[in-house]
Design an enzyme around this catalytic site. Structure first.
Site, PDB file in Angstrom:
ATOM      1  N   SER B 124      12.932  32.980 -58.537  1.00 58.12           N
ATOM      2  CA  SER B 124      13.929  33.185 -58.905  1.00 58.12           C
ATOM      3  C   SER B 124      13.787  33.757 -60.270  1.00 58.12           C
ATOM      4  O   SER B 124      13.695  33.182 -61.141  1.00 58.12           O
ATOM      5  CB  SER B 124      13.851  31.284 -58.490  1.00 58.12           C
ATOM      6  OG  SER B 124      15.613  31.547 -59.152  1.00 58.12           O
ATOM      7  N   TYR B 148      14.522  23.278 -61.748  1.00 60.46           N
ATOM      8  CA  TYR B 148      14.052  24.374 -60.899  1.00 60.46           C
ATOM      9  C   TYR B 148      13.682  25.367 -61.330  1.00 60.46           C
ATOM     10  O   TYR B 148      12.810  26.047 -60.597  1.00 60.46           O
ATOM     11  CB  TYR B 148      15.853  24.583 -59.497  1.00 60.46           C
ATOM     12  CG  TYR B 148      14.963  26.035 -58.751  1.00 60.46           C
ATOM     13  CD1 TYR B 148      14.600  25.320 -57.397  1.00 60.46           C
ATOM     14  CD2 TYR B 148      16.251  26.429 -58.726  1.00 60.46           C
ATOM     15  CE1 TYR B 148      14.130  26.242 -56.636  1.00 60.46           C
ATOM     16  CE2 TYR B 148      15.783  27.858 -57.934  1.00 60.46           C
ATOM     17  CZ  TYR B 148      14.607  27.893 -57.038  1.00 60.46           C
ATOM     18  OH  TYR B 148      14.886  28.933 -55.821  1.00 60.46           O
ATOM     19  N   LYS B 152      10.266  26.226 -60.707  1.00 57.35           N
ATOM     20  CA  LYS B 152       9.512  28.217 -60.012  1.00 57.35           C
ATOM     21  C   LYS B 152       8.590  28.603 -60.896  1.00 57.35           C
ATOM     22  O   LYS B 152       7.244  29.382 -61.015  1.00 57.35           O
ATOM     23  CB  LYS B 152      11.111  28.697 -59.356  1.00 57.35           C
ATOM     24  CG  LYS B 152      11.452  28.687 -58.494  1.00 57.35           C
ATOM     25  CD  LYS B 152      11.112  28.405 -57.343  1.00 57.35           C
ATOM     26  CE  LYS B 152      11.099  28.584 -55.952  1.00 57.35           C
ATOM     27  NZ  LYS B 152      10.025  28.996 -54.794  1.00 57.35           N
TER      28      LYS B 152
END
Lengths: 323, 323
Positions: B124, B148, B152
């Site tokens: 991402s 997040y 990632k």
């Protein structure tokens, strides 16, 4: 205050422990107890003012880490790691200690309600990967080329995230190669950087496996202790979300190191250095960073050694004290 | 060949599965079986040529992941993740799925002797953190600002290290925001980027919570499928140790998106967009990257959408096919 040093029996941990016990202080606060945790028992002795608690175990065991944190030390130094060569040779062990062990520590802290310690984490310049610019700045991409570097970078990401979440108050410091390491020669590829100073000063021959124009990033053992203490006591507010900093060092060539040795200790010491080029070590060293611009750390109050001559003189003083 | 899609019931996984089943190929090889794994059953149907196997479970359970890998699929697409908002709201769940789940997959592959699959991992642009340059290049520092993003980035580091070690052959792709997402409005902060196109085209009102000059990085659902297929079939040699790439997208302002909608579908559609500024969403979106220079990916053969008008036209075609 209570202090925990995970990796308290290694060179960096031992120097830090001895400094804390000798001064009885960490910044402007009195230290009442230092817990030294490692896989082997640490040898540092306590005083009437500063109790030393020695514990052994394995940080890849979560219950062991829970027990360390249950005492709620105000400051935790996390120095324990499987080093580069071993992490490359033993994939499982590297991830188990360097990743799982670090995560266990942060999770054990999270599990203690209302507990928010300062955590000082030793990272490494191995988080960077070639190709390198002339000097690696604070905005240079982190692209590790070894399992050790990947594990240290994962630790940095966790430290940043757990700090941002308010679980702990982390500072990560990427140490230069420590020169002059005391003790006997070791098998690390970087060992000769210390060996070419330490062995001649002790009247022994030293082998130099690389060319004189090889440039490297170094700091003294005393600077490493200073970095750790500053990281434990500094105001972390200005660091924002990026809690990990490249420490300031000296970028010196092997030739400059040898010239400094001659200047400080005489050419008879220099004559003890034997040039024996080693293609394997040359190849390994060629992939290492040579120079950094550690502006963020300098701006945050971390101080580098003044000169390589000073590093040699400090080593001579340490030998005299130890002798 | 056998293909495994972890996250096969989500939008991206479903589009990919349908493309594989429809063509019966992945690059120049015939696909005999596609396994669709997710927390809920995937709906994609097989054909006589391509069997579809639907499985459900939780990748934070190692035995579940071992069972998926035991079948030795030649290509594994790892698309499963707890998304940004949920990973921020549920710390444990985010790390359990996004970190432990990913590591379980890579470890399950390592445990299979002589097995070396291509693994395509969706990362991402959340691996990047502000402050941003005008366009984020391939050498820009990865400094995530969310759990997040940290998870990632850890996955990227693991993918690189496991690839370097020869355990798997990984390609990580950092997807732009997918626009136009089909289906109903969702609660993601980025949802309006699709909503202001999708809802008017369906004759419905759409709410625009930010200013017209907000710039964002987008790609169509068809481009995302194309990126995945290219990542599964490309030569990974030229990637070297850095297996993760920012995918090429379009950098467009909300005003440009609306103008394109008017051009393609008429001003009566544009009139259905209601401007209702929302300070919270404005604040979230202000922290997002707006533009990239995805030179490495472009050089490696990944192809961006040609224009936002094309993205709208493709969505209209998809609606007609679905209808």
């Amino acid at each position: 205050m209570k202090v925990l040093i995970i990796g308290g029996a290694g060179m960096v941990g031992r120097n830090l422990a001895e400094a804390l016990v000798a001064s009885g202080r960490l910044g402007d606060r009195a230290v009442s107890e230092v817990t030294l945790f490692d896989v082997v028992p640490a040898a540092t002795q306590g005083t009437d003012a500063v109790a030393v608690r020695v514990m052994t175990g394995d940080i890849s065991d979560r219950a062991t880490v829970d027990a360390l944190v249950a005492d709620r030390p105000e400051v935790i130094f996390h120095l324990a790691a499987i080093v580069s060569g071993e992490a490359e040779a033993d994939f499982d062990k590297g991830y188990r200690i360097n990743l799982d062990g670090t995560r266990h520590l942060f999770e054990a802290i999270r599990a203690e309600a209302g507990y928010h310690p300062r955590v000082v984490y030793t990272s490494s310049i191995a988080v960077f990967g070639a190709p390198f610019p002339e000097a690696i700045g604070d905005e240079f991409i982190t692209a590790p080329m070894t399992s050790y570097g990947a594990q240290k970078m994962i630790g940095e990401l966790l430290l940043n995230d757990y700090s941002r979440r308010g679980i702990l108050d982390g500072v990560g410091i990427r140490l230069p190669t420590i020169v002059v390491r005391p003790g006997k020669p070791n098998k690390a590829a970087s060992g000769f950087f210390s060996g070419i100073i330490r062995e001649p000063l002790a009247g022994l021959e030293a082998v130099l496996p690389v060319d004189d124009d090889v440039r490297h990033w170094v700091a003294s053992p005393a600077s490493a202790t200073g970095f750790l203490i500053h990281a434990a006591t500094m105001d972390t507010g200005p660091l924002g979300a990026r809690r990990c900093l490249t420490m300031p060092g000296l970028s010196v060539t092997v030739g400059e190191m040898i010239a400094a040795l001659g200047e400080v200790a005489g050419e008879d010491k220099v004559a003890l250095i034997k040039r024996q080029p080693d293609a394997t070590i040359r190849g390994i060293v060629a992939g290492w960073p040579r120079n950094f611009d550690a502006a963020r750390a300098t701006g945050a109050g971390f101080v580098a050694d003044a000169s390589f001559q000073d590093i040699i003189r400090a080593h001579i003083r340490d030998m005299e004290t130890a002798g």
